[in-house]
Design an enzyme around this catalytic site. Structure first.
Site, short mmCIF file in Angstrom:
data_model
loop_
_atom_site.label_atom_id
_atom_site.label_comp_id
_atom_site.label_asym_id
_atom_site.label_seq_id
_atom_site.Cartn_x
_atom_site.Cartn_y
_atom_site.Cartn_z
N HIS A 119 42.92 31.20 60.14
CA HIS A 119 43.00 31.68 58.81
C HIS A 119 44.01 33.22 58.81
O HIS A 119 43.81 33.98 59.78
CB HIS A 119 41.65 31.97 58.32
CG HIS A 119 41.39 32.19 56.89
ND1 HIS A 119 41.72 33.48 56.48
CD2 HIS A 119 40.95 31.41 55.78
CE1 HIS A 119 41.39 33.34 55.03
NE2 HIS A 119 40.87 32.22 54.83
N ASP A 125 36.00 33.66 65.43
CA ASP A 125 35.85 33.63 64.06
C ASP A 125 34.92 32.35 63.58
O ASP A 125 35.37 31.33 63.95
CB ASP A 125 37.07 33.40 63.08
CG ASP A 125 37.05 33.21 61.82
OD1 ASP A 125 36.00 33.48 61.45
OD2 ASP A 125 38.30 32.99 61.04
N GLN A 152 33.65 29.02 59.82
CA GLN A 152 33.62 27.58 59.55
C GLN A 152 32.50 26.67 60.70
O GLN A 152 32.05 25.74 60.41
CB GLN A 152 34.86 26.71 59.59
CG GLN A 152 35.72 27.12 58.56
CD GLN A 152 35.47 26.73 57.20
OE1 GLN A 152 34.78 25.98 57.14
NE2 GLN A 152 35.81 27.64 56.18
N LYS A 161 29.38 30.82 53.00
CA LYS A 161 29.70 29.48 53.55
C LYS A 161 28.76 28.76 54.21
O LYS A 161 28.77 27.63 54.56
CB LYS A 161 30.90 29.77 54.55
CG LYS A 161 32.27 30.09 54.12
CD LYS A 161 33.20 30.17 55.20
CE LYS A 161 34.57 30.80 54.52
NZ LYS A 161 35.32 29.91 53.32
N CYS A 197 45.14 29.46 53.09
CA CYS A 197 45.18 30.57 53.93
C CYS A 197 45.73 30.44 55.75
O CYS A 197 45.28 30.89 56.40
CB CYS A 197 43.91 31.47 53.84
SG CYS A 197 43.51 32.03 52.14
#
Length: 413
Positions: A120, A202, A205, A228, A368
């Protein structure tokens, strides 16, 4: 229980304006269950005060609620101690925190920062900034046509010059789970002249869909966003190993992050408060804790199994439709509920607009992730992203509508 039955917990789906909506944009943001909304209302109606500052009962209750939320976030990702959690606005802010506070402090000229082609923008732009400012080199891990970063690839790119590796746990385009544990092990062995590179993960997700344990991954930093995973917007968490946080300078400076200030200097507060300048988002933290409790009651293993099964069903049905091209791994059970696709001859924005006219919400654009789009040779794609409150019936309706997109756009089959 069929997890899609839990849709009843989410008031947004029962508002008059939304009752027919099929919401397939969960990778962008999820919806909030009533228990999270109740937790927010309860905090602001009963315990609202500025945490950490007041000596009166109301402020003490706000402080307890805030710190209990920190403990919940730490437990959720398997941190060793609550102090290893720093609250931020979102994963993007957390990644910028790491880049500015740790990266700008320790990256030197000639060092290398390794990221992947599927990141991202939030995990690209901060490292571009550090590399440019410090005259370091940005090195890219490439994936194969199945969206897999191979052992050969990361072992060839992570070297003794590598100071930092920053990588998505799960891609927001492919949905693939990257081998971050193996990458971290290798980076810790060979990076930074054999002293070990710092590994940033990261988890924006991954945390909504799969069980996460930062100690098992051996991540030095790990970030995620509340919105999220059914929590409010504007609250995120940054995990850092305590030993590394001790070596890290604050990103923001101001109220509450100090012990003592003179005209010439300041002494910082203890970890983690030295990293949380100003009035904190206590309500958001309480909402995050409520969302975590809700997901843990369902069970992340159950969510993972459900999302993989539903994504596989969606992909199987989509493959029956001519002109539809699914991007990424052939095994949809490896997609964490994300199916990204194109339709021959139809711009992804048009696909999303047509589906919206049928009350189906999907994402269209570059997500993104423009370097990845460039690698794939496309300007944009359409993305359907599922969560546990979606159902097979919604998948069937989606695919029925998808069959007609080219016809509605004027194509004669």
């Amino acid at each position: 229980m069929c997890l899609s039955d839990l849709k009843k917990d989410f008031p947004v789906f029962f508002k008059e304006e939304n009752k027919d909506v099929i919401y397939f944009d969960n990778a962008a943001t999820t919806q909030r269950p009533q228990c999270v909304l109740d937790a927010l209302a309860e905090f602001y109606s009963r315990d609202n005060a500025n945490p950490l500052r007041g000596l009166y009962d109301l402020s003490n209750r706000a402080t307890i609620a805030y710190e209990n939320s920190r403990a919940a976030a730490a437990s959720f990702i398997g941190a060793s101690r609550a102090e290893e959690i720093i609250f931020t606005r979102n994963a993007s802010e957390s990644l910028n925190f790491i880049a500015y506070s740790y990266g700008m402090q320790y990256v030197q000229e000639g060092d290398e920062i390794v990221i992947s082609c599927m990141e991202h923008h939030s995990n690209i732009l901060p490292w571009q900034m550090v590399a440019q400012a410090k005259k370091a080199k940005l090195v890219w891990l490439e994936c194969d046509d199945q969206a897999v970063i191979s052992k050969e690839e990361y072992e060839s790119k992570i070297t003794s010059k590598t100071k930092i590796v920053s990588i998505a746990h799960v891609s927001n385009v492919f949905g693939i789970t990257n081998p971050v544990k193996e990458i971290a092990s290798y980076a810790h062995k060979v990076g930074n002249g054999g002293k070990g590179a710092v590994v940033v993960v990261d988890g924006a997700q991954s945390t909504p869909h799969i069980p996460v344990n930062v100690k098992d991954l051996d991540a030095d930093f790990f970030v995620f966003s509340g919105h999220k995973l059914c929590a409010p917007m504007g609250i995120g968490a940054l995990y850092g190993k305590y030993s590394i946080l001790e070596q890290t300078q604050p990103f923001l400076r101001g109220g509450e992050m100090i012990e003592y200030v003179t005209r010439e200097s300041a002494t910082f507060a203890e970890i983690p408060h030295r990293f949380e300048a100003g009035t904190v988002n206590a309500g958001g933290a309480v909402g995050l804790a409520a969302a975590i409790k809700y997901l843990e009651n369902i069970g992340l293993k159950n969510i993972e199994e459900n999302d993989n099964k539903l994504a596989s069903y969606l992909a199987d049905e989509m493959r029956k439709i001519p002109y539809v091209n699914i991007i990424g791994n052939n095994d949809a059970s490896k997609h964490c509920g994300i199916i990204t696709f194109t339709i021959d001859g139809v711009h992804p924005h048009d696909v999303a607009t047509v589906l919206d006219s049928e009350h189906i919400a999907v994402r269209a654009g570059h997500h993104c992730a423009q370097p990845l789009m460039q690698k794939l040779g496309v300007g944009s794609t359409t993305r359907a992203s599922l969560y546990f409150y979606n159902s097979e019936k919604e998948v069937e309706i989606f695919c029925e509508k998808l069959k007609n997109v080219r016809k509605w756009m004027g194509f004669k089959e």
